[in-house]
Design a protein around this motif. Structure first.
Motif, PDB file in Angstrom:
ATOM      1  N   MET A   1       0.716  -1.248   0.002  1.00  0.00           N
ATOM      2  CA  MET A   1      -0.085   0.103  -0.060  1.00  0.00           C
ATOM      3  C   MET A   1       0.949   1.191   0.117  1.00  0.00           C
ATOM      4  SD  MET A   1      -3.327  -0.294   2.237  1.00  0.00           S
ATOM      5  CE  MET A   1      -2.333  -0.939   3.863  1.00  0.00           C
ATOM      6  N   SER A   2       0.720   2.119  -1.031  1.00  0.00           N
ATOM      7  CA  SER A   2       1.338   3.295  -0.916  1.00  0.00           C
ATOM      8  C   SER A   2       0.203   4.419  -1.472  1.00  0.00           C
ATOM      9  CB  SER A   2       2.678   3.335  -1.759  1.00  0.00           C
ATOM     10  OG  SER A   2       2.193   3.059  -3.249  1.00  0.00           O
ATOM     11  N   ALA A   3       0.680   5.586  -1.327  1.00  0.00           N
ATOM     12  CA  ALA A   3      -0.352   6.426  -2.008  1.00  0.00           C
ATOM     13  C   ALA A   3       0.507   7.558  -2.969  1.00  0.00           C
ATOM     14  CB  ALA A   3      -0.727   7.510  -0.589  1.00  0.00           C
ATOM     15  N   PRO A   4      -0.245   7.612  -4.041  1.00  0.00           N
ATOM     16  CA  PRO A   4       0.328   8.435  -5.218  1.00  0.00           C
ATOM     17  C   PRO A   4       0.427   9.861  -4.799  1.00  0.00           C
ATOM     18  CG  PRO A   4      -1.908   7.711  -5.496  1.00  0.00           C
ATOM     19  CD  PRO A   4      -1.792   7.249  -4.100  1.00  0.00           C
ATOM     20  N   THR A   5       1.233  10.280  -5.495  1.00  0.00           N
ATOM     21  CA  THR A   5       1.726  11.836  -5.148  1.00  0.00           C
ATOM     22  C   THR A   5       1.426  12.823  -6.506  1.00  0.00           C
ATOM     23  OG1 THR A   5       4.087  11.183  -5.544  1.00  0.00           O
ATOM     24  CG2 THR A   5       3.217  11.447  -3.366  1.00  0.00           C
ATOM     25  N   ASN A   6       1.082  12.206  -7.542  1.00  0.00           N
ATOM     26  CA  ASN A   6       1.104  13.176  -8.769  1.00  0.00           C
ATOM     27  C   ASN A   6      -0.291  13.848  -8.706  1.00  0.00           C
ATOM     28  OD1 ASN A   6      -1.019  11.369  -9.414  1.00  0.00           O
ATOM     29  ND2 ASN A   6       0.295  10.231 -11.193  1.00  0.00           N
ATOM     30  N   HIS A   7      -0.129  14.788  -9.586  1.00  0.00           N
ATOM     31  CA  HIS A   7      -1.361  15.812  -9.569  1.00  0.00           C
ATOM     32  C   HIS A   7      -2.232  15.924 -10.722  1.00  0.00           C
ATOM     33  CE1 HIS A   7      -1.536  17.300  -5.852  1.00  0.00           C
ATOM     34  NE2 HIS A   7      -0.296  17.070  -5.387  1.00  0.00           N
ATOM     35  N   GLU A   8      -1.853  14.999 -11.770  1.00  0.00           N
ATOM     36  CA  GLU A   8      -2.868  14.979 -12.833  1.00  0.00           C
ATOM     37  C   GLU A   8      -4.349  14.765 -12.797  1.00  0.00           C
ATOM     38  OE1 GLU A   8      -1.137  11.896 -14.875  1.00  0.00           O
ATOM     39  OE2 GLU A   8       0.734  12.052 -14.196  1.00  0.00           O
ATOM     40  N   SER A   9      -5.240  15.361 -13.337  1.00  0.00           N
ATOM     41  CA  SER A   9      -6.500  15.117 -13.220  1.00  0.00           C
ATOM     42  C   SER A   9      -6.784  13.510 -14.136  1.00  0.00           C
ATOM     43  CB  SER A   9      -7.385  16.180 -13.504  1.00  0.00           C
ATOM     44  OG  SER A   9      -7.051  16.643 -14.510  1.00  0.00           O
ATOM     45  N   VAL A  10      -7.801  13.242 -13.730  1.00  0.00           N
ATOM     46  CA  VAL A  10      -7.991  11.849 -14.647  1.00  0.00           C
ATOM     47  C   VAL A  10      -9.342  11.951 -15.477  1.00  0.00           C
ATOM     48  CG1 VAL A  10      -7.108  10.700 -12.912  1.00  0.00           C
ATOM     49  CG2 VAL A  10      -9.471  10.666 -12.800  1.00  0.00           C
ATOM     50  N   ARG A  11      -9.488  11.277 -16.507  1.00  0.00           N
ATOM     51  CA  ARG A  11     -10.501  11.241 -17.632  1.00  0.00           C
ATOM     52  C   ARG A  11     -11.320  10.037 -17.122  1.00  0.00           C
ATOM     53  NH1 ARG A  11     -10.833   9.628 -23.096  1.00  0.00           N
ATOM     54  NH2 ARG A  11     -12.115  11.044 -24.158  1.00  0.00           N
ATOM     55  N   VAL A  12     -12.544  10.014 -17.104  1.00  0.00           N
ATOM     56  CA  VAL A  12     -13.260   8.848 -16.685  1.00  0.00           C
ATOM     57  C   VAL A  12     -14.155   8.465 -18.064  1.00  0.00           C
ATOM     58  CG1 VAL A  12     -15.285   7.928 -15.157  1.00  0.00           C
ATOM     59  CG2 VAL A  12     -13.413   9.251 -14.419  1.00  0.00           C
ATOM     60  N   GLU A  13     -14.283   7.403 -18.364  1.00  0.00           N
ATOM     61  CA  GLU A  13     -14.864   6.999 -19.328  1.00  0.00           C
ATOM     62  C   GLU A  13     -15.874   5.716 -18.934  1.00  0.00           C
ATOM     63  OE1 GLU A  13     -11.531   6.700 -22.318  1.00  0.00           O
ATOM     64  OE2 GLU A  13     -13.489   6.309 -23.441  1.00  0.00           O
ATOM     65  N   VAL A  14     -17.152   5.820 -19.097  1.00  0.00           N
ATOM     66  CA  VAL A  14     -18.326   4.617 -18.955  1.00  0.00           C
ATOM     67  C   VAL A  14     -18.636   4.393 -20.405  1.00  0.00           C
ATOM     68  CG1 VAL A  14     -20.113   4.136 -17.522  1.00  0.00           C
ATOM     69  CG2 VAL A  14     -18.555   5.791 -16.596  1.00  0.00           C
ATOM     70  N   ARG A  15     -18.559   2.955 -20.355  1.00  0.00           N
ATOM     71  CA  ARG A  15     -18.902   2.773 -21.749  1.00  0.00           C
ATOM     72  C   ARG A  15     -19.985   1.396 -21.751  1.00  0.00           C
ATOM     73  NH1 ARG A  15     -13.614   1.521 -25.008  1.00  0.00           N
ATOM     74  NH2 ARG A  15     -12.818   3.630 -24.900  1.00  0.00           N
ATOM     75  N   GLY A  16     -21.102   1.486 -22.160  1.00  0.00           N
ATOM     76  CA  GLY A  16     -22.331   0.737 -22.168  1.00  0.00           C
ATOM     77  C   GLY A  16     -22.375  -0.198 -20.877  1.00  0.00           C
ATOM     78  N   LEU A  17     -22.562   0.261 -19.649  1.00  0.00           N
ATOM     79  CA  LEU A  17     -22.588  -0.040 -18.360  1.00  0.00           C
ATOM     80  C   LEU A  17     -23.796  -0.911 -18.123  1.00  0.00           C
ATOM     81  CD1 LEU A  17     -20.926  -0.648 -15.810  1.00  0.00           C
ATOM     82  CD2 LEU A  17     -21.838   1.558 -14.980  1.00  0.00           C
ATOM     83  N   ARG A  18     -23.792  -2.023 -17.810  1.00  0.00           N
ATOM     84  CA  ARG A  18     -25.173  -2.887 -17.355  1.00  0.00           C
ATOM     85  C   ARG A  18     -24.764  -3.315 -16.083  1.00  0.00           C
ATOM     86  NH1 ARG A  18     -28.939  -3.905 -21.174  1.00  0.00           N
ATOM     87  NH2 ARG A  18     -28.377  -2.640 -23.166  1.00  0.00           N
ATOM     88  N   LYS A  19     -26.022  -3.276 -15.481  1.00  0.00           N
ATOM     89  CA  LYS A  19     -25.913  -3.999 -14.202  1.00  0.00           C
ATOM     90  C   LYS A  19     -27.609  -4.442 -13.548  1.00  0.00           C
ATOM     91  CE  LYS A  19     -24.100  -5.410  -9.993  1.00  0.00           C
ATOM     92  NZ  LYS A  19     -23.024  -6.364 -10.071  1.00  0.00           N
ATOM     93  N   SER A  20     -27.625  -5.539 -13.334  1.00  0.00           N
ATOM     94  CA  SER A  20     -28.662  -6.268 -12.658  1.00  0.00           C
ATOM     95  C   SER A  20     -28.458  -6.619 -11.284  1.00  0.00           C
ATOM     96  CB  SER A  20     -29.283  -7.268 -13.396  1.00  0.00           C
ATOM     97  OG  SER A  20     -29.422  -7.023 -14.904  1.00  0.00           O
ATOM     98  N   PHE A  21     -29.613  -6.208 -10.344  1.00  0.00           N
ATOM     99  CA  PHE A  21     -29.581  -7.077  -9.170  1.00  0.00           C
ATOM    100  C   PHE A  21     -30.766  -8.155  -9.225  1.00  0.00           C
ATOM    101  CE2 PHE A  21     -27.405  -3.096  -7.827  1.00  0.00           C
ATOM    102  CZ  PHE A  21     -26.444  -3.845  -7.266  1.00  0.00           C
ATOM    103  N   ALA A  22     -30.590  -9.314  -8.951  1.00  0.00           N
ATOM    104  CA  ALA A  22     -31.475 -10.683  -9.007  1.00  0.00           C
ATOM    105  C   ALA A  22     -32.278 -10.175 -10.598  1.00  0.00           C
ATOM    106  CB  ALA A  22     -32.597 -10.256  -8.220  1.00  0.00           C
ATOM    107  N   ASP A  23     -33.382  -9.947 -10.804  1.00  0.00           N
ATOM    108  CA  ASP A  23     -33.730  -9.720 -12.042  1.00  0.00           C
ATOM    109  C   ASP A  23     -34.406  -8.429 -12.500  1.00  0.00           C
ATOM    110  OD1 ASP A  23     -36.062 -10.079 -10.547  1.00  0.00           O
ATOM    111  OD2 ASP A  23     -37.032 -11.607 -11.634  1.00  0.00           O
TER     112      ASP A  23
END
Ligand SMILES: Nc1ncnc2c1ncn2[C@@H]1O[C@H](COP(=O)(O)OP(=O)(O)OP(=O)(O)O)[C@@H](O)[C@H]1O
Ligand SMILES: [Mg+2]
Lengths: 248, 251
Positions: free
Chosen positions: B1-23
């Motif tokens: 376990m260590s902690a990152p020190t850089n300061h770039e911000s990040v880009r988030v991509e969500v692609r075709g996300l599907r999720k079911s709980f039971a039906d």
């Protein structure tokens, strides 16, 4: 229950891998150790006193009747430190400490505290499981030493005060000293160590896998205690078998 | 376990996300991208899957289908969490109940041994001050009101100085003045660390006050996505209703 064995072994393995981090988490280990050790000491002593006593009471009259009174100290001493104290103390601790561990971790799982740890990049195995397993693996064998000593005293006291047994305390203790060897105590300690690992791993594993609300936590506690005890009793036989082979 | 020190911000991509709980299919193919340093607000009816979506983004849930990418890498990529600092403010706060407020806020720094103890104490006090809870270090979570817990959770997330931060209804349970402070802090954090922020909220003032872009989600699908002014012009009936409904009885 046996479905869980895979997950159990995996959790144990991950905890072993995290062992080098133990020093870093020493404060949490100490906290848990305090719970396991001091918290249970009085109960362990009271129970083992009565277990030693009842063992003498059950076996004593039979042996006295057959003129084997002189061997009573050895039999009670061996029975206690090799089998009864390890198993019964493990069962006691499963009920006292295992249940508490499962409930605490279980409620953390239900109330998203473990999720919160994960988002902070804090590994729940390092943070929660490791300190508990170390504490119980060190604490339970230490408790066993107390249980042995107090149990032997219980046996001795019953022998010297109960009319039906009527073996003097002196002869009970001297026979115990000449029969019970240090390796018999070790035999019990090794078993206890394994039982402690079982209790710690099973309880933490059940806790981490908790889903649902308060009822889920209740189920978790029941499963943690029952599974621990079942595993302890089954493994006890095989472990004893193995140890007896080695001792020969 | 260590902690990152850089300061770039990040880009988030969500692609075709599907999720079911039971039906019950909670997410039915959600896709969007959040740019570096953007404040992206998600709005939508209760039960529409917003919290579930956030949990996927930070890797607490496994999608049935689709991908979640941080800077082009899957969220479960080995070591990703050691490279980027992320934080989430849970809808329920999710404070560790066995720790004090101060210990909760300082947990990240202490566990990862990022600062010497006196610094940690100072940072804890500073972040608690930001959320209006100065001097509450020794309290335990059970002694706090719902809104206070939420603010402690926010302080705990701020301590991380995250590059990606997810807020699940940060201003619910808060009075309007504190809600405004929290909104300002979300903006200030972005100034300080260029954090990419994803904010789930029902609070229209907050949404329009801080968002670069807003997405409306309902029944596990994105209905509309765009800048606040685009959303105001949206023709989608549910979006219109959501953004304009008030207490006046219908004529
Ligand atoms: N662990 C889970 N198991 C089963 N169903 C779940 C689980 N988590 C969420 N759901 C279901 O997913 C749906 C969406 O839940 P979610 O918490 O994402 O809603 P939300 O959009 O955050 O609502 P709110 O605005 O009220 O917080 C709900 O119908 C909920 O019942
Ligand atoms: Mg929600």
């Amino acid at each position: 229950m046996f479905r869980d064995i895979g997950g159990l072994v995996l959790l144990f393995w991950r905890t072993l891998q995290a062992l080098p981090l133990a020093f870093r988490h020493r404060r949490k280990v100490l906290e848990q150790f305090y719970e396991v050790g001091l918290g249970s000491l009085l109960m362990v002593c009271i129970l083992s006193f009565f277990i030693g006593g009842v063992l003498a009471l059950e076996i004593g009259p039979v042996m006295v009747e057959r003129g084997l009174a002189n061997y009573l100290g050895g039999i009670v001493g061996l029975g206690l430190c090799r089998e009864l104290a390890p198993v019964l103390m493990a069962v006691l601790i499963a009920g006292r400490i295992g249940s508490a561990m499962a409930a605490e971790i279980g409620s953390m799982a239900v109330y998203q505290e473990i999720d919160a740890l994960r988002t902070m990049n804090i590994n729940p195995i390092h943070y929660l499981v490791l300190p508990r397993i170390i504490a119980i693996a060190v604490g339970l064998p230490m408790l066993l030493i107390f249980a042995d000593l107090v149990g032997w005293m219980g046996g001795a006291l019953v022998c010297s005060t109960n009319q039906q047994v009527a073996v003097g305390m002196q002869s009970f203790l001297s026979n115990l000293r000449s029969t019970v060897e240090i390796q018999d105590v070790f035999h019990g300690l090794i078993k206890t160590f394994v039982f402690a690992l079982i209790i710690g791993t099973v309880s933490c594993h059940q806790g981490l896998a908790t889903i649902g609300g308060p009822r889920g936590i209740g189920r978790t506690v029941t499963k943690a205690v029952v599974n621990s005890i079942v595993l302890i009793l089954i493994l006890d036989y095989f472990l004893t078998h193995l140890l007896v082979q080695i001792e020969k | 376990m260590s902690a990152p020190t850089n300061h770039e911000s990040v880009r988030v991509e969500v692609r075709g996300l599907r999720k079911s709980f039971a039906d019950h299919e909670v997410l039915r193919g959600v896709s969007f991208t959040v740019e570096r340093g953007e404040i992206f607000v998600l709005m939508g009816p209760s039960g529409s899957g917003k919290s579930v979506l956030l949990k996927h983004i930070i890797g607490l849930e496994e999608p049935d289908a689709g991908e979640l990418l941080l800077e082009g890498q899957g969220i479960h990529t080995e070591g990703l969490r050691d490279r980027y600092r992320m934080a989430m403010v849970f809808q329920s706060g999710a404070l560790l109940n066995s720790l004090t407020v101060g210990e909760n806020v300082g947990l990240y720094l202490r566990e990862h041994r990022l600062r010497p103890e006196p610094d940690i104490r100072r940072i804890i006090a500073e972040k608690l001050d930001i959320v209006g809870l100065k001097g509450t270090e020794e309290k335990i979570p059970a002694e706090l009101s719902g809104g206070m817990k939420k603010r402690v959770a926010l302080a705990r997330a701020l301590v991380i100085e995250p590059q990606l931060i997810l807020y699940d209804e940060p201003t619910s349970e808060l009075d309007p003045l504190i809600a405004i402070t929290i909104g300002q802090e979300i903006l200030a954090l972005r100034e300080r660390t260029h954090a990419t922020s994803i904010v789930v909220t029902h609070d229209r003032d907050l949404a329009f006050g801080i968002a670069d872009r807003i997405a409306m989600i309902a029944d596990g699908e994105i209905l509309e996505i765009g800048r606040p002014e685009d959303l105001r012009r949206s023709q989608h009936p549910l979006v219109r209703k959501f953004l304009t409904a008030d207490f006046k009885p219908k004529p």
